[in-house]
Design a protein around this motif. Structure first.
Motif, PDB file in Angstrom:
ATOM      1  N   ARG A  80       0.821  -1.215   0.000  1.00 25.20           N
ATOM      2  CA  ARG A  80       0.000   0.000   0.000  1.00 25.20           C
ATOM      3  C   ARG A  80       0.846   1.252   0.000  1.00 25.20           C
ATOM      4  O   ARG A  80       0.480   2.260  -0.589  1.00 25.20           O
ATOM      5  CB  ARG A  80      -0.945  -0.009   1.183  1.00 25.20           C
ATOM      6  CG  ARG A  80      -2.026  -1.068   1.040  1.00 25.20           C
ATOM      7  CD  ARG A  80      -2.752  -1.234   2.309  1.00 25.20           C
ATOM      8  NE  ARG A  80      -1.888  -2.058   3.160  1.00 25.20           N
ATOM      9  CZ  ARG A  80      -2.186  -2.446   4.361  1.00 25.20           C
ATOM     10  NH1 ARG A  80      -3.299  -2.075   4.915  1.00 25.20           N
ATOM     11  NH2 ARG A  80      -1.372  -3.211   5.044  1.00 25.20           N
TER      12      ARG A  80
ATOM     13  N   LYS B 104       2.858   1.460  -3.678  1.00 23.98           N
ATOM     14  CA  LYS B 104       2.072   1.536  -4.911  1.00 23.98           C
ATOM     15  C   LYS B 104       2.750   0.745  -6.030  1.00 23.98           C
ATOM     16  O   LYS B 104       2.656   1.070  -7.194  1.00 23.98           O
ATOM     17  CB  LYS B 104       1.827   2.973  -5.350  1.00 23.98           C
ATOM     18  CG  LYS B 104       1.140   3.823  -4.315  1.00 23.98           C
ATOM     19  CD  LYS B 104      -0.284   3.384  -4.139  1.00 23.98           C
ATOM     20  CE  LYS B 104      -1.004   4.339  -3.198  1.00 23.98           C
ATOM     21  NZ  LYS B 104      -2.340   3.944  -2.935  1.00 23.98           N
TER      22      LYS B 104
ATOM     23  N   ILE C 202       3.595  -3.394  -7.244  1.00 25.48           N
ATOM     24  CA  ILE C 202       3.186  -4.779  -7.055  1.00 25.48           C
ATOM     25  C   ILE C 202       4.407  -5.664  -7.222  1.00 25.48           C
ATOM     26  O   ILE C 202       5.018  -5.705  -8.287  1.00 25.48           O
ATOM     27  CB  ILE C 202       2.099  -5.150  -8.074  1.00 25.48           C
ATOM     28  CG1 ILE C 202       0.898  -4.235  -7.873  1.00 25.48           C
ATOM     29  CG2 ILE C 202       1.727  -6.622  -7.960  1.00 25.48           C
ATOM     30  CD1 ILE C 202      -0.053  -4.181  -9.032  1.00 25.48           C
TER      31      ILE C 202
ATOM     32  N   TRP D  91      -3.089  -7.345  -3.305  1.00 23.98           N
ATOM     33  CA  TRP D  91      -3.652  -6.800  -4.543  1.00 23.98           C
ATOM     34  C   TRP D  91      -4.797  -7.647  -5.082  1.00 23.98           C
ATOM     35  O   TRP D  91      -5.790  -7.098  -5.562  1.00 23.98           O
ATOM     36  CB  TRP D  91      -2.555  -6.622  -5.591  1.00 23.98           C
ATOM     37  CG  TRP D  91      -1.543  -5.600  -5.192  1.00 23.98           C
ATOM     38  CD1 TRP D  91      -0.243  -5.820  -4.841  1.00 23.98           C
ATOM     39  CD2 TRP D  91      -1.740  -4.186  -5.052  1.00 23.98           C
ATOM     40  NE1 TRP D  91       0.366  -4.637  -4.503  1.00 23.98           N
ATOM     41  CE2 TRP D  91      -0.524  -3.621  -4.624  1.00 23.98           C
ATOM     42  CE3 TRP D  91      -2.833  -3.349  -5.252  1.00 23.98           C
ATOM     43  CZ2 TRP D  91      -0.373  -2.255  -4.397  1.00 23.98           C
ATOM     44  CZ3 TRP D  91      -2.678  -1.990  -5.023  1.00 23.98           C
ATOM     45  CH2 TRP D  91      -1.458  -1.452  -4.599  1.00 23.98           C
TER      46      TRP D  91
ATOM     47  N   GLU E 173       1.100   0.324  -9.663  1.00 26.73           N
ATOM     48  CA  GLU E 173      -0.326   0.127  -9.375  1.00 26.73           C
ATOM     49  C   GLU E 173      -1.221   0.802 -10.413  1.00 26.73           C
ATOM     50  O   GLU E 173      -2.167   0.186 -10.913  1.00 26.73           O
ATOM     51  CB  GLU E 173      -0.667   0.666  -7.988  1.00 26.73           C
ATOM     52  CG  GLU E 173      -2.147   0.581  -7.690  1.00 26.73           C
ATOM     53  CD  GLU E 173      -2.586   1.389  -6.488  1.00 26.73           C
ATOM     54  OE1 GLU E 173      -3.722   1.180  -6.055  1.00 26.73           O
ATOM     55  OE2 GLU E 173      -1.802   2.209  -5.988  1.00 26.73           O
TER      56      GLU E 173
END
Length: 64
Positions: free
Chosen positions: A11, A14, A16, A27, A49
């Motif tokens: 989080r 941002k 992955i 996610w 993200e």
């Protein structure tokens, strides 16, 4: 004493990280998609993200 409410991990970044099971779990739960859908998106557009989200919307996987 105040509680630390600063987001951490996926989080906060941002980004992955498909090599981190906790990131992947975060996610796929957030977007309600499969691991395979997430991997396909990351492979196609990279691990940011916003790019992944745009891809999922473009493919009709996400509607929001």
């Amino acid at each position: 004493m105040s509680e630390n409410i600063t987001p951490t991990g996926a989080r906060a970044r941002k980004v992955i990280n498909m090599n981190e099971p906790d990131d992947v779990s975060y996610w796929i739960k957030k977007w309600g998609i499969s691991r395979e859908q997430l991997k396909t998106a990351v492979d196609y557009v990279g691990n940011k993200e916003t790019r992944v989200l745009d891809y999922l919307r473009w493919k009709g996987i996400l509607r929001f």
